[in-house]
Design a protein around this motif. Structure first.
Motif, PDB file in Angstrom:
ATOM      1  N   LYS A  71      30.509  34.848  50.988  1.00 41.55           N
ATOM      2  CA  LYS A  71      31.493  34.713  49.921  1.00 41.55           C
ATOM      3  C   LYS A  71      30.736  34.436  48.634  1.00 41.55           C
ATOM      4  O   LYS A  71      29.675  33.819  48.670  1.00 41.55           O
ATOM      5  N   PRO A  72      31.287  34.861  47.499  1.00 35.06           N
ATOM      6  CA  PRO A  72      30.588  34.537  46.243  1.00 35.06           C
ATOM      7  C   PRO A  72      30.583  33.027  46.040  1.00 35.06           C
ATOM      8  O   PRO A  72      31.572  32.358  46.342  1.00 35.06           O
ATOM      9  N   VAL A  73      29.466  32.480  45.545  1.00 30.75           N
ATOM     10  CA  VAL A  73      29.427  31.048  45.259  1.00 30.75           C
ATOM     11  C   VAL A  73      30.255  30.747  44.019  1.00 30.75           C
ATOM     12  O   VAL A  73      30.713  29.635  43.821  1.00 30.75           O
ATOM     13  N   ASN A  74      30.472  31.754  43.210  1.00 29.57           N
ATOM     14  CA  ASN A  74      31.286  31.585  42.017  1.00 29.57           C
ATOM     15  C   ASN A  74      31.858  32.927  41.603  1.00 29.57           C
ATOM     16  O   ASN A  74      31.250  33.970  41.838  1.00 29.57           O
ATOM     17  N   CYS A  75      33.029  32.902  41.004  1.00 33.71           N
ATOM     18  CA  CYS A  75      33.642  34.115  40.471  1.00 33.71           C
ATOM     19  C   CYS A  75      34.389  33.700  39.218  1.00 33.71           C
ATOM     20  O   CYS A  75      35.297  32.880  39.275  1.00 33.71           O
ATOM     21  N   ILE A  76      33.948  34.221  38.074  1.00 34.86           N
ATOM     22  CA  ILE A  76      34.594  33.825  36.823  1.00 34.86           C
ATOM     23  C   ILE A  76      35.121  35.046  36.073  1.00 34.86           C
ATOM     24  O   ILE A  76      34.623  36.152  36.244  1.00 34.86           O
ATOM     25  N   GLY A  77      36.151  34.824  35.267  1.00 34.96           N
ATOM     26  CA  GLY A  77      36.674  35.880  34.418  1.00 34.96           C
ATOM     27  C   GLY A  77      37.954  36.518  34.918  1.00 34.96           C
ATOM     28  O   GLY A  77      38.510  37.396  34.264  1.00 34.96           O
ATOM     29  N   LEU A  78      38.440  36.100  36.081  1.00 37.00           N
ATOM     30  CA  LEU A  78      39.642  36.737  36.625  1.00 37.00           C
ATOM     31  C   LEU A  78      40.889  36.472  35.782  1.00 37.00           C
ATOM     32  O   LEU A  78      41.838  37.249  35.822  1.00 37.00           O
ATOM     33  N   ASN A  79      40.880  35.383  34.996  1.00 36.59           N
ATOM     34  CA  ASN A  79      42.082  35.075  34.219  1.00 36.59           C
ATOM     35  C   ASN A  79      42.407  36.135  33.172  1.00 36.59           C
ATOM     36  O   ASN A  79      43.564  36.442  32.937  1.00 36.59           O
ATOM     37  N   ASN A  80      41.382  36.726  32.521  1.00 34.66           N
ATOM     38  CA  ASN A  80      41.703  37.814  31.590  1.00 34.66           C
ATOM     39  C   ASN A  80      41.163  39.164  32.060  1.00 34.66           C
ATOM     40  O   ASN A  80      41.552  40.194  31.549  1.00 34.66           O
ATOM     41  N   ALA A  81      40.254  39.140  33.041  1.00 33.22           N
ATOM     42  CA  ALA A  81      39.766  40.343  33.721  1.00 33.22           C
ATOM     43  C   ALA A  81      39.255  41.449  32.800  1.00 33.22           C
ATOM     44  O   ALA A  81      39.456  42.623  33.057  1.00 33.22           O
ATOM     45  N   VAL A  82      38.574  41.073  31.699  1.00 36.90           N
ATOM     46  CA  VAL A  82      37.856  42.091  30.922  1.00 36.90           C
ATOM     47  C   VAL A  82      36.377  42.073  31.306  1.00 36.90           C
ATOM     48  O   VAL A  82      35.651  43.034  31.084  1.00 36.90           O
ATOM     49  N   TRP A  83      35.946  40.945  31.897  1.00 40.27           N
ATOM     50  CA  TRP A  83      34.596  40.832  32.448  1.00 40.27           C
ATOM     51  C   TRP A  83      34.655  39.814  33.576  1.00 40.27           C
ATOM     52  O   TRP A  83      34.854  38.636  33.339  1.00 40.27           O
ATOM     53  N   VAL A  84      34.531  40.297  34.800  1.00 39.40           N
ATOM     54  CA  VAL A  84      34.499  39.403  35.949  1.00 39.40           C
ATOM     55  C   VAL A  84      33.060  39.351  36.454  1.00 39.40           C
ATOM     56  O   VAL A  84      32.432  40.390  36.648  1.00 39.40           O
ATOM     57  N   ALA A  85      32.552  38.140  36.632  1.00 40.40           N
ATOM     58  CA  ALA A  85      31.207  37.967  37.177  1.00 40.40           C
ATOM     59  C   ALA A  85      31.322  37.278  38.525  1.00 40.40           C
ATOM     60  O   ALA A  85      31.985  36.242  38.645  1.00 40.40           O
TER      61      ALA A  85
END
Length: 122
Positions: A71-85
């Motif tokens: 599983k990814p240790v972190n996933c950021i950016g899903l709230n606006n989804a213009v850049w998800v890392a």
């Protein structure tokens, strides 16, 4: 005979997850030969809309979990989804909408990285 290492397997599964949701312009940046980088690979791609970016992130997450148990240790950016890392420690996945990708131009941030372009699936 060539055996894939864990990182290469992970990259392959990430690419498959991206392709399952028609992510495009996939580039794998190999940072393993560069001193001081935070990971071994970047996998960079794009979706045509925030909705598609979100769907790609979900697909990558599901596919990698099903095939490797990771599983990814972190996933950021899903709230606006213009850049998800998505952070898989050795591999960072970046999913952009086209204009955000163009703006940040991650492929060319590390000019020493070996870049491999994955052809889009028709």
């Amino acid at each position: 005979l060539y055996f894939m290492n864990e990182t290469e397997k992970l990259v392959k599964n990430i690419v498959k997850g991206i392709q399952d949701k028609k992510g495009s312009n996939i580039v794998i940046a190999d940072l393993s030969g560069i001193v001081g980088t935070i990971c071994k690979n970047f996998v960079i791609c794009q979706g045509s809309s925030p909705q598609q970016v979100e769907a790609i992130a979900g697909s990558v997450s599901d596919y990698v979990r099903e095939t490797t148990g990771e599983k990814p240790v972190n996933c950021i950016g899903l709230n606006n989804a213009v850049w998800v890392a998505m952070d898989y420690v050795d591999v960072l996945v970046h999913i952009f909408v086209p204009e955000t990708r163009q703006y940040y131009d991650l492929e060319h941030l590390w000019e020493d990285a070996k870049l491999e372009k994955i052809p889009d699936i028709a």
